[in-house]
Design a protein around this motif. Structure first.
Motif, PDB file in Angstrom:
ATOM      1  N   THR A  98     -20.778  34.914   6.920  1.00 24.51           N
ATOM      2  CA  THR A  98     -19.814  34.272   6.034  1.00 24.51           C
ATOM      3  C   THR A  98     -19.905  32.769   6.291  1.00 24.51           C
ATOM      4  O   THR A  98     -20.578  32.347   7.239  1.00 24.51           O
ATOM      5  CB  THR A  98     -18.372  34.761   6.299  1.00 24.51           C
ATOM      6  OG1 THR A  98     -17.943  34.269   7.576  1.00 24.51           O
ATOM      7  CG2 THR A  98     -18.266  36.278   6.262  1.00 24.51           C
ATOM      8  N   PRO A  99     -19.230  31.950   5.506  1.00 24.60           N
ATOM      9  CA  PRO A  99     -19.273  30.513   5.780  1.00 24.60           C
ATOM     10  C   PRO A  99     -18.748  30.144   7.170  1.00 24.60           C
ATOM     11  O   PRO A  99     -19.158  29.146   7.746  1.00 24.60           O
ATOM     12  CB  PRO A  99     -18.386  29.915   4.691  1.00 24.60           C
ATOM     13  CG  PRO A  99     -18.487  30.886   3.568  1.00 24.60           C
ATOM     14  CD  PRO A  99     -18.562  32.235   4.229  1.00 24.60           C
ATOM     15  N   GLU A 100     -17.882  30.982   7.745  1.00 22.47           N
ATOM     16  CA  GLU A 100     -17.280  30.662   9.043  1.00 22.47           C
ATOM     17  C   GLU A 100     -17.865  31.435  10.215  1.00 22.47           C
ATOM     18  O   GLU A 100     -17.827  30.963  11.343  1.00 22.47           O
ATOM     19  CB  GLU A 100     -15.762  30.939   9.012  1.00 22.47           C
ATOM     20  CG  GLU A 100     -14.985  30.060   8.052  1.00 22.47           C
ATOM     21  CD  GLU A 100     -14.993  30.618   6.627  1.00 22.47           C
ATOM     22  OE1 GLU A 100     -15.182  31.837   6.452  1.00 22.47           O
ATOM     23  OE2 GLU A 100     -14.844  29.826   5.684  1.00 22.47           O
ATOM     24  N   THR A 101     -18.370  32.663   9.983  1.00 23.83           N
ATOM     25  CA  THR A 101     -18.760  33.511  11.103  1.00 23.83           C
ATOM     26  C   THR A 101     -20.098  34.215  10.877  1.00 23.83           C
ATOM     27  O   THR A 101     -20.564  34.347   9.752  1.00 23.83           O
ATOM     28  CB  THR A 101     -17.698  34.609  11.363  1.00 23.83           C
ATOM     29  OG1 THR A 101     -17.607  35.445  10.210  1.00 23.83           O
ATOM     30  CG2 THR A 101     -16.349  34.014  11.710  1.00 23.83           C
TER      31      THR A 101
ATOM     32  N   SER B  15     -22.650  25.156   4.747  1.00 21.77           N
ATOM     33  CA  SER B  15     -21.215  25.376   4.525  1.00 21.77           C
ATOM     34  C   SER B  15     -20.512  25.818   5.791  1.00 21.77           C
ATOM     35  O   SER B  15     -19.565  26.553   5.764  1.00 21.77           O
ATOM     36  CB  SER B  15     -21.023  26.439   3.428  1.00 21.77           C
ATOM     37  OG  SER B  15     -21.660  27.639   3.799  1.00 21.77           O
ATOM     38  N   ARG B  16     -20.989  25.347   6.938  1.00 23.57           N
ATOM     39  CA  ARG B  16     -20.395  25.738   8.224  1.00 23.57           C
ATOM     40  C   ARG B  16     -19.073  25.086   8.454  1.00 23.57           C
ATOM     41  O   ARG B  16     -18.781  24.000   8.405  1.00 23.57           O
ATOM     42  CB  ARG B  16     -21.331  25.401   9.366  1.00 23.57           C
ATOM     43  CG  ARG B  16     -22.583  26.192   9.335  1.00 23.57           C
ATOM     44  CD  ARG B  16     -23.377  25.896  10.541  1.00 23.57           C
ATOM     45  NE  ARG B  16     -24.766  26.222  10.213  1.00 23.57           N
ATOM     46  CZ  ARG B  16     -25.748  26.088  11.065  1.00 23.57           C
ATOM     47  NH1 ARG B  16     -25.547  25.653  12.247  1.00 23.57           N
ATOM     48  NH2 ARG B  16     -26.964  26.405  10.710  1.00 23.57           N
TER      49      ARG B  16
ATOM     50  N   GLU C 285     -18.420  32.186  15.782  1.00 19.65           N
ATOM     51  CA  GLU C 285     -18.206  31.171  14.754  1.00 19.65           C
ATOM     52  C   GLU C 285     -19.539  30.469  14.502  1.00 19.65           C
ATOM     53  O   GLU C 285     -20.293  30.181  15.435  1.00 19.65           O
ATOM     54  CB  GLU C 285     -17.172  30.155  15.225  1.00 19.65           C
ATOM     55  CG  GLU C 285     -15.778  30.721  15.367  1.00 19.65           C
ATOM     56  CD  GLU C 285     -14.804  29.677  15.882  1.00 19.65           C
ATOM     57  OE1 GLU C 285     -14.867  28.521  15.401  1.00 19.65           O
ATOM     58  OE2 GLU C 285     -14.017  30.025  16.769  1.00 19.65           O
ATOM     59  N   ARG C 286     -19.796  30.171  13.247  1.00 14.79           N
ATOM     60  CA  ARG C 286     -21.086  29.553  12.895  1.00 14.79           C
ATOM     61  C   ARG C 286     -21.238  28.147  13.457  1.00 14.79           C
ATOM     62  O   ARG C 286     -22.364  27.662  13.600  1.00 14.79           O
ATOM     63  CB  ARG C 286     -21.268  29.554  11.379  1.00 14.79           C
ATOM     64  CG  ARG C 286     -21.571  30.974  10.889  1.00 14.79           C
ATOM     65  CD  ARG C 286     -22.009  31.057   9.495  1.00 14.79           C
ATOM     66  NE  ARG C 286     -23.101  30.149   9.185  1.00 14.79           N
ATOM     67  CZ  ARG C 286     -23.370  29.748   7.961  1.00 14.79           C
ATOM     68  NH1 ARG C 286     -22.634  30.154   6.950  1.00 14.79           N
ATOM     69  NH2 ARG C 286     -24.374  28.938   7.720  1.00 14.79           N
ATOM     70  N   ARG C 287     -20.162  27.496  13.835  1.00 13.66           N
ATOM     71  CA  ARG C 287     -20.290  26.155  14.412  1.00 13.66           C
ATOM     72  C   ARG C 287     -21.027  26.187  15.747  1.00 13.66           C
ATOM     73  O   ARG C 287     -21.507  25.167  16.217  1.00 13.66           O
ATOM     74  CB  ARG C 287     -18.921  25.493  14.564  1.00 13.66           C
ATOM     75  CG  ARG C 287     -18.022  26.160  15.581  1.00 13.66           C
ATOM     76  CD  ARG C 287     -16.656  25.493  15.587  1.00 13.66           C
ATOM     77  NE  ARG C 287     -15.755  26.203  16.466  1.00 13.66           N
ATOM     78  CZ  ARG C 287     -15.032  25.629  17.399  1.00 13.66           C
ATOM     79  NH1 ARG C 287     -15.077  24.323  17.551  1.00 13.66           N
ATOM     80  NH2 ARG C 287     -14.244  26.336  18.156  1.00 13.66           N
TER      81      ARG C 287
ATOM     82  N   SER D 206     -12.399  32.413   1.116  1.00 14.42           N
ATOM     83  CA  SER D 206     -12.504  32.286   2.565  1.00 14.42           C
ATOM     84  C   SER D 206     -13.275  33.457   3.182  1.00 14.42           C
ATOM     85  O   SER D 206     -13.636  33.402   4.343  1.00 14.42           O
ATOM     86  CB  SER D 206     -11.116  32.197   3.191  1.00 14.42           C
ATOM     87  OG  SER D 206     -10.419  33.402   2.960  1.00 14.42           O
ATOM     88  N   GLN D 207     -13.516  34.524   2.410  1.00  8.61           N
ATOM     89  CA  GLN D 207     -14.222  35.686   2.927  1.00  8.61           C
ATOM     90  C   GLN D 207     -15.559  35.896   2.219  1.00  8.61           C
ATOM     91  O   GLN D 207     -16.100  36.989   2.230  1.00  8.61           O
ATOM     92  CB  GLN D 207     -13.369  36.939   2.762  1.00  8.61           C
ATOM     93  CG  GLN D 207     -12.090  36.918   3.544  1.00  8.61           C
ATOM     94  CD  GLN D 207     -11.271  38.166   3.255  1.00  8.61           C
ATOM     95  OE1 GLN D 207     -11.521  38.882   2.304  1.00  8.61           O
ATOM     96  NE2 GLN D 207     -10.292  38.418   4.091  1.00  8.61           N
TER      97      GLN D 207
END
Length: 157
Positions: free
Chosen positions: A73-76, A156-157, A85-87, A10-11
């Motif tokens: 990262t995949p999320e941020t 991978s968002r 957030e990457r979204r 997750s990181q």
């Protein structure tokens, strides 16, 4: 200093870079520190050398502490002190040379978030799509715009 570094799933860090000062900045620090020797010679050469060394260490520490980091990262996405957030990331584009100068100058929106370092010419423009955020895009200096764009475009968002 870009490097793909893995941690826990997750990181996972897809991209990381510190916007370290260029060599010429370090030469300026050395020059400023050297002037302390001249200023303190009337007191003592030893005092001048000690003060110059302390000044060099303090200036180097301040430079390093103020050095921003880019981290994907995949999320941020984190650029300096800002994180999103990457979204909420839309179009991403890297610029070099005259195009980068254009993005940092005439083409720049005054409401954009900027993390620009004068000693790093290339930039990446990151569109922000969050409707609650008035910032249209982030503009950040990077030594590796292609790698940063690639990391941000991974699905991978």
């Amino acid at each position: 200093m870009s490097s793909p570094v893995s941690q826990t799933p997750s990181q996972t860090v897809l991209y990381s870079e510190r916007l370290l000062p260029a060599l010429w900045i370090w030469l300026v620090v050395a020059g400023i520190s050297g002037t302390f020797v001249l200023a303190f010679i009337p007191i003592s050469l030893t005092v001048g050398i000690v003060v110059a060394i302390v000044a060099a260490l303090v200036l180097a520490a301040l430079l390093l502490m103020s050095t921003p980091r880019i981290r994907v990262t995949p999320e941020t996405l984190q650029v300096g002190r800002a994180e999103i957030e990457r979204r909420w990331i839309g179009e991403v584009a890297g610029f070099r040379g005259e195009d980068a100068t254009q993005q940092r100058g005439p083409a720049m929106n005054a409401t954009a978030y900027l993390c620009i370092r004068g000693w790093i010419s290339p930039v990446v423009k990151i569109e922000i799509t969050d409707p609650a955020d008035r910032t249209p895009y982030w503009l950040t200096s990077t030594r590796h715009p292609e790698k940063l764009v690639e990391a941000l475009q991974q699905t991978s968002r």
